[in-house]
Write a protein that holds these residues in place. Sequence first.
Motif, PDB file in Angstrom:
ATOM      1  N   TYR A  31       0.844  -1.199   0.000  1.00  0.00           N
ATOM      2  CA  TYR A  31       0.000   0.000   0.000  1.00  0.00           C
ATOM      3  C   TYR A  31       0.881   1.251   0.000  1.00  0.00           C
ATOM      4  CZ  TYR A  31      -4.336  -2.540   1.016  1.00  0.00           C
ATOM      5  OH  TYR A  31      -5.425  -3.358   0.937  1.00  0.00           O
ATOM      6  N   ILE A  32       0.276   2.372  -0.323  1.00  0.00           N
ATOM      7  CA  ILE A  32       0.992   3.650  -0.323  1.00  0.00           C
ATOM      8  C   ILE A  32       0.447   4.517   0.807  1.00  0.00           C
ATOM      9  CG2 ILE A  32       1.549   5.709  -1.670  1.00  0.00           C
ATOM     10  CD1 ILE A  32       2.692   3.210  -2.897  1.00  0.00           C
ATOM     11  N   LEU A  33       1.369   5.021   1.588  1.00  0.00           N
ATOM     12  CA  LEU A  33       1.021   5.837   2.743  1.00  0.00           C
ATOM     13  C   LEU A  33       0.305   7.113   2.291  1.00  0.00           C
ATOM     14  CD1 LEU A  33       1.604   5.631   5.791  1.00  0.00           C
ATOM     15  CD2 LEU A  33       3.638   7.025   5.372  1.00  0.00           C
ATOM     16  N   ALA A  34      -0.770   7.465   3.000  1.00  0.00           N
ATOM     17  CA  ALA A  34      -1.528   8.666   2.632  1.00  0.00           C
ATOM     18  C   ALA A  34      -1.379   9.765   3.682  1.00  0.00           C
ATOM     19  CB  ALA A  34      -2.996   8.304   2.433  1.00  0.00           C
ATOM     20  N   GLU A  35      -0.431   9.623   4.580  1.00  0.00           N
ATOM     21  CA  GLU A  35      -0.187  10.636   5.612  1.00  0.00           C
ATOM     22  C   GLU A  35       1.313  10.703   5.853  1.00  0.00           C
ATOM     23  OE1 GLU A  35      -1.514   9.213   9.494  1.00  0.00           O
ATOM     24  OE2 GLU A  35      -0.987   7.169   8.966  1.00  0.00           O
ATOM     25  N   THR A  36       1.767  11.844   6.423  1.00  0.00           N
ATOM     26  CA  THR A  36       3.151  11.900   6.878  1.00  0.00           C
ATOM     27  C   THR A  36       3.159  11.322   8.292  1.00  0.00           C
ATOM     28  OG1 THR A  36       3.537  13.848   5.555  1.00  0.00           O
ATOM     29  CG2 THR A  36       5.109  13.427   7.307  1.00  0.00           C
ATOM     30  N   LEU A  37       4.086  10.393   8.530  1.00  0.00           N
ATOM     31  CA  LEU A  37       4.114   9.729   9.839  1.00  0.00           C
ATOM     32  C   LEU A  37       5.263  10.261  10.677  1.00  0.00           C
ATOM     33  CD1 LEU A  37       3.597   5.908   9.201  1.00  0.00           C
ATOM     34  CD2 LEU A  37       2.041   7.478  10.370  1.00  0.00           C
ATOM     35  N   TYR A  38       4.985  10.531  11.951  1.00  0.00           N
ATOM     36  CA  TYR A  38       5.996  11.012  12.895  1.00  0.00           C
ATOM     37  C   TYR A  38       6.235   9.942  13.954  1.00  0.00           C
ATOM     38  CZ  TYR A  38       4.887  15.369  10.602  1.00  0.00           C
ATOM     39  OH  TYR A  38       4.691  16.334   9.649  1.00  0.00           O
ATOM     40  N   ASN A 143       2.930   9.167   0.529  1.00  0.00           N
ATOM     41  CA  ASN A 143       3.228   8.558  -0.776  1.00  0.00           C
ATOM     42  C   ASN A 143       4.409   7.588  -0.762  1.00  0.00           C
ATOM     43  OD1 ASN A 143       2.226  11.630  -1.603  1.00  0.00           O
ATOM     44  ND2 ASN A 143       1.195   9.951  -2.653  1.00  0.00           N
ATOM     45  N   THR A 144       4.808   7.161   0.436  1.00  0.00           N
ATOM     46  CA  THR A 144       5.850   6.135   0.536  1.00  0.00           C
ATOM     47  C   THR A 144       5.220   4.755   0.350  1.00  0.00           C
ATOM     48  OG1 THR A 144       7.140   7.489   2.048  1.00  0.00           O
ATOM     49  CG2 THR A 144       7.569   5.120   2.106  1.00  0.00           C
ATOM     50  N   LEU A 145       5.908   3.918  -0.411  1.00  0.00           N
ATOM     51  CA  LEU A 145       5.463   2.527  -0.593  1.00  0.00           C
ATOM     52  C   LEU A 145       5.801   1.725   0.661  1.00  0.00           C
ATOM     53  CD1 LEU A 145       4.580   0.046  -2.363  1.00  0.00           C
ATOM     54  CD2 LEU A 145       6.953  -0.056  -3.158  1.00  0.00           C
TER      55      LEU A 145
END
Length: 390
Positions: A31-38, A143-145
Amino acid sequence: MIKVSEALAIVAENSSNMPVQRIPVRKALGYILAETLYSPIDMPPFRQSAMDGYAFIHSEKHQYDVISTSQAGDHSNIKLNENEAVRIFTGAFVPKNADTVVMQEHVLANKDSILIAAMPPQFSNIRNKGEQIAKEEVVFEANTLITPAAIGFLACLGITEITVYKKPKVAILVTGNELVKPGKKLPKGKIYESNSVMLEAALQTIGINKTKVYKVKDNLKATKKALKGILEKYDVVLISGGISVGDYDFVKDALLANGVEELFYKINQKPGKPMFFGSKKDTLVFALPGNPASSLTNFYIYVYPAIKNRMGFSDIHLPKLVRKLNDPITNTTGKTLFLKALYDETNVTILDGQASSMLNTFAIANSLLIVPDDVEGLKKGQLVTLLPIN
Ligand code: AMP
Ligand code: MG
């Protein structure tokens, strides 16, 4: 008829991101990430030993008393004196004021003391708190895989759920009276149906693992009816065959009758000219040529980037390579050619069997070589662009 570049632009414009969803990290592969993760924590969360050995305060001294043990999982508030060491193991908490770990192979150990035979430099063999990532730092941009390693990293930060783009639900509708399922006896005049399994496999290469296949005869009423249900249920519809100009090609009429908006029909390329691209609400429709090599070529050129766009990938097209041509090519068609080819470190060879009906050489090709429509010939030794596949 439109140019390949125009067709690509229309596909990119019309393939919007899918809606997002929260999913467990352990189900997020591909999947492709739809948020920036902290990061919610420092990683490592505390100073860890990177070795089995002894922790101590670095000095010129070689002799230390071993006053305690720190096993992985332990924690203590112990404070060392200058001449003291702690027996320590990989991953274990390093006592507050220790600054160096010596590996046990470099130590002569007695009952309660050690002699350091090879003194390591100060700060050796200690993993610092937060050295991989500090609390609040960005883990991944949107948008990271999500790869196996990404899943591992998220888990080691204690993250269990993430927001990703949904994967599109994809249907394949196969048309053709002549088609028989592989495994069955082949009656006279029939051929085995191969496009559906081929397209299913191609979809799997981009992480679309569940595809529903529908079949219909060359019949307008039946095609219209089949499409009605499919268009309501799926995000991307691939249709195989029936999109050319023959008397028994009903796909275009059936699509228009179902309210699909035509975005383009026919592209100035070989193979793969008779293709229709359209949409209905958020559903994208690719009516691919029935000829197997055309079908797969157009999958790679148009369907692949569209689905990757919908999935949220930032790089949606096949990568491009440049290689030296082993044989000359002439192109008197005025069309863009996509040729089945085999490349190595430096060169590329065009394969035999370029006809749109032929999969025999496609099956061993590792790339599609692009000859632009305005290029009439390429000489041996010239540099050419290719798209690696598989
Ligand atoms: P069409 O685009 O329907 O005119 O088909 C063009 C050619 O591709 C014909 O020779 C068909 O028999 C062949 N063909 C169409 N669909 C398939 C399929 N699903 N599997 C294998 N060959 C196909
Ligand atoms: Mg047909």
